[in-house]
Design an enzyme around this catalytic site. Structure first.
Site, PDB file in Angstrom:
ATOM      1  CG  ASP A  30      -2.058   1.002   1.100  1.00 40.74           C
ATOM      2  OD1 ASP A  30      -3.213   0.561   0.999  1.00 40.74           O
ATOM      3  OD2 ASP A  30      -1.789   2.230   1.107  1.00 40.74           O
ATOM      4  CB  ILE A  31       0.786   4.322  -2.116  1.00 41.87           C
ATOM      5  CG1 ILE A  31       1.866   5.256  -2.628  1.00 41.87           C
ATOM      6  CG2 ILE A  31      -0.488   5.085  -1.784  1.00 41.87           C
ATOM      7  CD1 ILE A  31       1.555   5.852  -4.004  1.00 41.87           C
ATOM      8  CG  ASN A  87     -12.413  -0.513   3.881  1.00 38.24           C
ATOM      9  OD1 ASN A  87     -12.736  -0.978   4.963  1.00 38.24           O
ATOM     10  ND2 ASN A  87     -11.244   0.078   3.673  1.00 38.24           N
ATOM     11  CG  HIS A 100      -8.676  -2.873  -2.543  1.00 40.41           C
ATOM     12  ND1 HIS A 100      -9.601  -2.164  -3.281  1.00 40.41           N
ATOM     13  CD2 HIS A 100      -8.503  -2.171  -1.405  1.00 40.41           C
ATOM     14  CE1 HIS A 100      -9.961  -1.086  -2.622  1.00 40.41           C
ATOM     15  NE2 HIS A 100      -9.322  -1.057  -1.462  1.00 40.41           N
TER      16      HIS A 100
HETATM   17  P1  5GP Z   1      -9.703   1.521   0.201  1.00 43.86           P
HETATM   18  O1  5GP Z   1      -9.763   2.887   0.850  1.00 43.86           O
HETATM   19  O2  5GP Z   1     -10.387   1.550  -1.150  1.00 43.86           O
HETATM   20  O3  5GP Z   1     -10.176   0.401   1.067  1.00 43.86           O
HETATM   21  O4  5GP Z   1      -8.177   1.218  -0.031  1.00 43.86           O
HETATM   22  C1  5GP Z   1      -7.453   1.787  -1.080  1.00 43.86           C
HETATM   23  C2  5GP Z   1      -6.006   1.706  -0.697  1.00 43.86           C
HETATM   24  O5  5GP Z   1      -5.236   1.932  -1.862  1.00 43.86           O
HETATM   25  C3  5GP Z   1      -5.574   2.757   0.329  1.00 43.86           C
HETATM   26  O6  5GP Z   1      -5.053   2.117   1.485  1.00 43.86           O
HETATM   27  C4  5GP Z   1      -4.518   3.585  -0.424  1.00 43.86           C
HETATM   28  O7  5GP Z   1      -3.448   3.983   0.400  1.00 43.86           O
HETATM   29  C5  5GP Z   1      -4.092   2.646  -1.530  1.00 43.86           C
HETATM   30  N1  5GP Z   1      -3.668   3.315  -2.743  1.00 43.86           N
HETATM   31  C6  5GP Z   1      -4.300   4.339  -3.383  1.00 43.86           C
HETATM   32  N2  5GP Z   1      -3.638   4.682  -4.492  1.00 43.86           N
HETATM   33  C7  5GP Z   1      -2.547   3.866  -4.544  1.00 43.86           C
HETATM   34  C8  5GP Z   1      -1.468   3.744  -5.486  1.00 43.86           C
HETATM   35  O8  5GP Z   1      -1.362   4.453  -6.492  1.00 43.86           O
HETATM   36  N3  5GP Z   1      -0.533   2.784  -5.234  1.00 43.86           N
HETATM   37  C9  5GP Z   1      -0.618   1.974  -4.128  1.00 43.86           C
HETATM   38  N4  5GP Z   1       0.363   1.073  -3.964  1.00 43.86           N
HETATM   39  N5  5GP Z   1      -1.617   2.055  -3.240  1.00 43.86           N
HETATM   40  C10 5GP Z   1      -2.572   2.990  -3.451  1.00 43.86           C
END
Ligand code: 5GP
Ligand code: ZN
Length: 114
Positions: A30-31, A87, A100
């Site tokens: 995760d970034i 989520n 994811h």
């Molecule tokens: P969500 O909020 O949809 O459950 O999780 C999305 C996740 O994707 C977040 O934890 C966010 O930090 C990660 N994320 C968003 N954009 C990027 C990206 O460009 N690269 C990576 N490696 N992770 C990302």
């Protein structure tokens, strides 16, 4: 789905710190990690949310769980404990609409998550 961020990451069009890849799955760091280990595990198939999985996706989803368990073990989290979560929709915290699972470990987590 070429406009999808995680489809682009899975195809290599956008770089990521890859943890695992096979024909059906991609896992990457995760970034913005929320724990010492924070890995995202995705199916390569573009499925927007958990609402969109079908009966036909069942075996694939099962294999995704097995993969998550394997990565957790490889990271030494099987003994330490870890959290695996998805989520679904914005109220639950979803910000990227490609299915994811967050695999997180290396610290103590609170419950309920809030
Ligand atoms: P969500 O909020 O949809 O459950 O999780 C999305 C996740 O994707 C977040 O934890 C966010 O930090 C990660 N994320 C968003 N954009 C990027 C990206 O460009 N690269 C990576 N490696 N992770 C990302
Ligand atoms: Zn996608």
């Amino acid at each position: 789905m070429q406009e999808c961020l995680f489809c682009k990451i899975a195809s290599g069009a956008i770089p990521s710190k890859k943890v695992y890849e096979d024909a059906d799955f991609f896992a990457f760091e995760d970034i913005a990690p929320q724990a010492p280990t924070h890995i995202l595990i995705i199916p390569k198939k573009h499925i927007p949310t958990l609402n969109d999985i079908t009966e036909a996706d069942g075996p694939m989803m099962g294999r995704l769980m097995v993969l998550a368990s394997k990565i957790a073990r490889e990271r030494g989290l099987d003994a330490k404990g870890f959290r695996l979560l998805a989520n679904c929709l914005e109220p639950a915290g979803q910000s990227v609409f490609h299915l994811h699972f967050h695999l997180m470990g290396g610290r103590v987590f609170r419950w309920p998550p809030g």
